[in-house]
Design a protein around this motif. Structure first.
Motif, PDB file in Angstrom:
ATOM      1  N   PHE A  29      -6.676  39.445  -0.299  1.00  0.00           N
ATOM      2  CA  PHE A  29      -6.958  38.697  -1.645  1.00  0.00           C
ATOM      3  C   PHE A  29      -6.093  39.401  -2.726  1.00  0.00           C
ATOM      4  O   PHE A  29      -6.477  40.406  -3.209  1.00  0.00           O
ATOM      5  CB  PHE A  29      -8.348  38.373  -2.093  1.00  0.00           C
ATOM      6  N   VAL A  30      -5.243  38.775  -3.367  1.00  0.00           N
ATOM      7  CA  VAL A  30      -4.237  39.187  -4.454  1.00  0.00           C
ATOM      8  C   VAL A  30      -4.601  38.062  -5.433  1.00  0.00           C
ATOM      9  O   VAL A  30      -4.332  37.150  -5.881  1.00  0.00           O
ATOM     10  CB  VAL A  30      -2.800  39.064  -4.171  1.00  0.00           C
ATOM     11  N   LEU A  31      -4.892  39.124  -6.645  1.00  0.00           N
ATOM     12  CA  LEU A  31      -5.469  38.262  -8.158  1.00  0.00           C
ATOM     13  C   LEU A  31      -4.470  38.787  -9.220  1.00  0.00           C
ATOM     14  O   LEU A  31      -4.378  39.996  -9.323  1.00  0.00           O
ATOM     15  CB  LEU A  31      -7.024  38.689  -8.186  1.00  0.00           C
ATOM     16  N   ASN A  32      -3.955  37.878  -9.830  1.00  0.00           N
ATOM     17  CA  ASN A  32      -3.525  38.006 -11.157  1.00  0.00           C
ATOM     18  C   ASN A  32      -4.399  38.185 -12.252  1.00  0.00           C
ATOM     19  O   ASN A  32      -4.974  37.282 -12.547  1.00  0.00           O
ATOM     20  CB  ASN A  32      -2.234  36.964 -11.262  1.00  0.00           C
ATOM     21  N   SER A  33      -4.478  39.274 -12.851  1.00  0.00           N
ATOM     22  CA  SER A  33      -5.321  39.719 -13.655  1.00  0.00           C
ATOM     23  C   SER A  33      -4.769  39.821 -15.133  1.00  0.00           C
ATOM     24  O   SER A  33      -3.828  39.331 -15.504  1.00  0.00           O
ATOM     25  CB  SER A  33      -6.467  40.687 -13.557  1.00  0.00           C
ATOM     26  N   ALA A  34      -4.989  40.848 -15.822  1.00  0.00           N
ATOM     27  CA  ALA A  34      -4.329  41.195 -17.245  1.00  0.00           C
ATOM     28  C   ALA A  34      -4.453  42.545 -17.455  1.00  0.00           C
ATOM     29  O   ALA A  34      -5.644  43.092 -17.105  1.00  0.00           O
ATOM     30  CB  ALA A  34      -4.828  40.221 -18.399  1.00  0.00           C
ATOM     31  N   MET A  35      -3.723  43.271 -18.239  1.00  0.00           N
ATOM     32  CA  MET A  35      -3.860  44.588 -18.628  1.00  0.00           C
ATOM     33  C   MET A  35      -4.867  44.865 -19.470  1.00  0.00           C
ATOM     34  O   MET A  35      -5.280  43.898 -20.479  1.00  0.00           O
ATOM     35  CB  MET A  35      -2.434  44.953 -19.308  1.00  0.00           C
ATOM     36  N   MET A  36      -5.729  46.002 -19.247  1.00  0.00           N
ATOM     37  CA  MET A  36      -7.163  46.322 -19.991  1.00  0.00           C
ATOM     38  C   MET A  36      -8.088  45.328 -19.709  1.00  0.00           C
ATOM     39  O   MET A  36      -9.158  45.395 -20.474  1.00  0.00           O
ATOM     40  CB  MET A  36      -6.554  46.340 -21.539  1.00  0.00           C
ATOM     41  N   ALA A  37      -7.864  44.621 -18.580  1.00  0.00           N
ATOM     42  CA  ALA A  37      -9.223  43.822 -18.172  1.00  0.00           C
ATOM     43  C   ALA A  37     -10.391  44.754 -17.897  1.00  0.00           C
ATOM     44  O   ALA A  37     -10.196  45.719 -17.278  1.00  0.00           O
ATOM     45  CB  ALA A  37      -8.988  43.379 -16.859  1.00  0.00           C
ATOM     46  N   ASN A  46     -15.959  42.738  -5.078  1.00  0.00           N
ATOM     47  CA  ASN A  46     -17.310  43.073  -4.370  1.00  0.00           C
ATOM     48  C   ASN A  46     -17.508  41.744  -3.249  1.00  0.00           C
ATOM     49  O   ASN A  46     -18.456  41.757  -2.857  1.00  0.00           O
ATOM     50  CB  ASN A  46     -18.342  42.964  -5.401  1.00  0.00           C
ATOM     51  N   SER A  47     -16.339  41.102  -3.101  1.00  0.00           N
ATOM     52  CA  SER A  47     -16.552  40.105  -2.326  1.00  0.00           C
ATOM     53  C   SER A  47     -16.589  40.154  -0.759  1.00  0.00           C
ATOM     54  O   SER A  47     -17.008  39.504   0.111  1.00  0.00           O
ATOM     55  CB  SER A  47     -15.414  39.086  -2.516  1.00  0.00           C
ATOM     56  N   GLY A  48     -16.333  41.685  -0.578  1.00  0.00           N
ATOM     57  CA  GLY A  48     -16.085  41.744   1.001  1.00  0.00           C
ATOM     58  C   GLY A  48     -15.001  41.645   1.836  1.00  0.00           C
ATOM     59  O   GLY A  48     -14.812  41.910   2.858  1.00  0.00           O
ATOM     60  N   ILE A  49     -14.172  41.080   0.980  1.00  0.00           N
ATOM     61  CA  ILE A  49     -12.520  40.816   1.586  1.00  0.00           C
ATOM     62  C   ILE A  49     -11.989  42.168   1.977  1.00  0.00           C
ATOM     63  O   ILE A  49     -12.012  43.400   1.129  1.00  0.00           O
ATOM     64  CB  ILE A  49     -11.728  39.988   0.682  1.00  0.00           C
ATOM     65  N   PRO A  50     -11.337  42.645   3.085  1.00  0.00           N
ATOM     66  CA  PRO A  50     -11.016  43.813   3.458  1.00  0.00           C
ATOM     67  C   PRO A  50      -9.788  44.506   2.442  1.00  0.00           C
ATOM     68  O   PRO A  50      -9.956  45.777   2.424  1.00  0.00           O
ATOM     69  CB  PRO A  50     -10.546  43.676   4.826  1.00  0.00           C
ATOM     70  N   SER A  51      -8.864  43.715   2.118  1.00  0.00           N
ATOM     71  CA  SER A  51      -8.027  44.146   1.248  1.00  0.00           C
ATOM     72  C   SER A  51      -7.894  43.169   0.096  1.00  0.00           C
ATOM     73  O   SER A  51      -7.932  42.029  -0.070  1.00  0.00           O
ATOM     74  CB  SER A  51      -6.522  43.951   2.009  1.00  0.00           C
ATOM     75  N   VAL A  52      -8.119  44.051  -1.396  1.00  0.00           N
ATOM     76  CA  VAL A  52      -8.071  43.277  -2.439  1.00  0.00           C
ATOM     77  C   VAL A  52      -7.059  43.969  -3.468  1.00  0.00           C
ATOM     78  O   VAL A  52      -6.848  45.438  -3.458  1.00  0.00           O
ATOM     79  CB  VAL A  52      -9.376  43.434  -3.114  1.00  0.00           C
ATOM     80  N   ILE A  53      -5.957  43.308  -3.840  1.00  0.00           N
ATOM     81  CA  ILE A  53      -4.882  43.674  -4.847  1.00  0.00           C
ATOM     82  C   ILE A  53      -5.113  43.296  -6.105  1.00  0.00           C
ATOM     83  O   ILE A  53      -5.328  41.739  -6.224  1.00  0.00           O
ATOM     84  CB  ILE A  53      -3.554  43.565  -4.143  1.00  0.00           C
ATOM     85  N   ILE A  54      -5.259  43.984  -7.248  1.00  0.00           N
ATOM     86  CA  ILE A  54      -5.584  43.427  -8.578  1.00  0.00           C
ATOM     87  C   ILE A  54      -4.315  43.553  -9.331  1.00  0.00           C
ATOM     88  O   ILE A  54      -3.955  44.813  -9.561  1.00  0.00           O
ATOM     89  CB  ILE A  54      -6.676  43.980  -9.310  1.00  0.00           C
ATOM     90  N   ALA A  55      -3.562  42.630  -9.874  1.00  0.00           N
ATOM     91  CA  ALA A  55      -2.247  42.931 -10.848  1.00  0.00           C
ATOM     92  C   ALA A  55      -2.680  42.513 -12.077  1.00  0.00           C
ATOM     93  O   ALA A  55      -3.396  41.788 -12.472  1.00  0.00           O
ATOM     94  CB  ALA A  55      -1.334  41.869 -10.070  1.00  0.00           C
ATOM     95  N   ARG A  56      -2.427  43.823 -12.915  1.00  0.00           N
ATOM     96  CA  ARG A  56      -2.798  43.735 -14.217  1.00  0.00           C
ATOM     97  C   ARG A  56      -1.359  43.928 -15.164  1.00  0.00           C
ATOM     98  O   ARG A  56      -1.237  44.825 -15.852  1.00  0.00           O
ATOM     99  CB  ARG A  56      -3.509  45.063 -14.575  1.00  0.00           C
ATOM    100  N   PRO A  57      -0.633  42.694 -15.211  1.00  0.00           N
ATOM    101  CA  PRO A  57       0.428  42.773 -15.919  1.00  0.00           C
ATOM    102  C   PRO A  57       0.275  42.861 -17.611  1.00  0.00           C
ATOM    103  O   PRO A  57      -0.877  42.396 -17.986  1.00  0.00           O
ATOM    104  CB  PRO A  57       1.345  41.791 -15.656  1.00  0.00           C
ATOM    105  N   GLY A  58       1.254  43.178 -18.333  1.00  0.00           N
ATOM    106  CA  GLY A  58       1.263  43.021 -19.640  1.00  0.00           C
ATOM    107  C   GLY A  58       1.453  41.552 -20.113  1.00  0.00           C
ATOM    108  O   GLY A  58       1.417  40.769 -19.522  1.00  0.00           O
ATOM    109  N   LEU A  59       2.186  41.683 -21.400  1.00  0.00           N
ATOM    110  CA  LEU A  59       2.776  40.309 -21.939  1.00  0.00           C
ATOM    111  C   LEU A  59       3.873  39.792 -20.842  1.00  0.00           C
ATOM    112  O   LEU A  59       4.738  40.539 -20.438  1.00  0.00           O
ATOM    113  CB  LEU A  59       3.288  40.517 -23.192  1.00  0.00           C
ATOM    114  N   LEU A  60       3.491  38.584 -20.639  1.00  0.00           N
ATOM    115  CA  LEU A  60       4.405  38.044 -19.384  1.00  0.00           C
ATOM    116  C   LEU A  60       5.701  37.525 -20.223  1.00  0.00           C
ATOM    117  O   LEU A  60       5.517  36.515 -21.042  1.00  0.00           O
ATOM    118  CB  LEU A  60       3.618  36.899 -18.821  1.00  0.00           C
ATOM    119  N   ASP A  61       6.994  37.812 -19.672  1.00  0.00           N
ATOM    120  CA  ASP A  61       8.232  37.133 -20.226  1.00  0.00           C
ATOM    121  C   ASP A  61       8.422  36.097 -18.965  1.00  0.00           C
ATOM    122  O   ASP A  61       8.984  36.315 -18.034  1.00  0.00           O
ATOM    123  CB  ASP A  61       9.117  38.446 -20.134  1.00  0.00           C
TER     124      ASP A  61
END
Length: 220
Positions: free
Chosen positions: A112-120, A141-156
């Motif tokens: 599961f790859v989630l687009n989040s935010a800087m300083m979340a 905490n979902s139990g998914i084996p591989s979790v990737i959290i992306a925390r970008p700053g201001l999006l261009d």
């Protein structure tokens, strides 16, 4: 059906947004992607590798063949201005994310790859960063084996709706980007999408948090 060869099946949630649009385009062009299932409210432009499933996000199908994916990429997100209320904002940025993560885990989706935010941060005072942090926690905490959290700053990137504050921030960021630390620079949406897609295709077990500077260093 989950892939049994080198080509992957991706489940994309949020394909009509600025980030999801780029993830979709890059995924459809990627030789390692055999199929993209995009869950949307409105129809997308047809493509041989695209299965565009129109759904009611107030009643997410719990049993469907398209849950047999190799990875979920979630780029859901809104603003208070668009959502109108804090409750509706949380529904999009937290409740839907939590529901999709739970269902992905239920159907044994390995990544599961989630687009989040800087300083979340789930303990942040502000609604936006607190909600993003809570969404991160529920995916972790979902139990998914591989979790990737992306925390970008201001999006261009080009959005459908005009956001004055972001436009002012982008103009300023573009002027001063070369002089700012990488973690504070604006992030090209194409680069963010590229990294998220790459992580989905080469996922490893565990939780991986990608801070904003990662999207500066990576080349498209």
């Amino acid at each position: 059906m989950r892939s049994t060869n080198d080509q992957k099946t991706l489940l994309l949630i949020g394909a009509t947004g600025v980030v999801g649009h780029h993830v979709l385009a890059q995924a459809l062009a990627h030789p390692q992607v055999g199929k993209v299932v995009a869950l949307t409210r409105k129809p997308l432009t047809p493509h041989p590798k695209l299965l565009n499933q129109l759904i009611d996000f107030n009643a997410i199908p719990e049993e469907a063949p398209w849950w047999q994916a190799d990875a979920v990429i979630c780029t859901l997100g809104t603003t208070i201005k668009v959502a109108k209320t804090a409750e509706q904002f949380r529904f999009v940025d937290y409740t839907l994310v939590a529901q999709f993560a739970a269902l992905a885990a239920q159907h044994s989706v390995p990544c599961f790859v989630l687009n989040s935010a800087m300083m979340a941060n789930p303990k942040a005072r502000g609604l936006y960063l607190r909600t993003k942090g809570e969404a991160e926690q529920t995916v972790k905490n979902s139990g998914i084996p591989s979790v990737i959290i992306a925390r970008p700053g201001l999006l261009d990137g080009q959005r459908e709706e005009f956001r004055l504050g972001e436009e002012i921030g982008l103009v300023t960021s573009r002027l001063f980007n070369p002089f700012l630390p990488k973690r504070l620079r604006s992030v090209k949406v194409e680069k963010l999408a590229h990294v998220m897609l790459k992580e989905a295709l080469h996922a490893e077990p565990g939780v991986k948090v990608l801070e904003s500077e990662v999207f500066q260093a990576d080349a498209v």
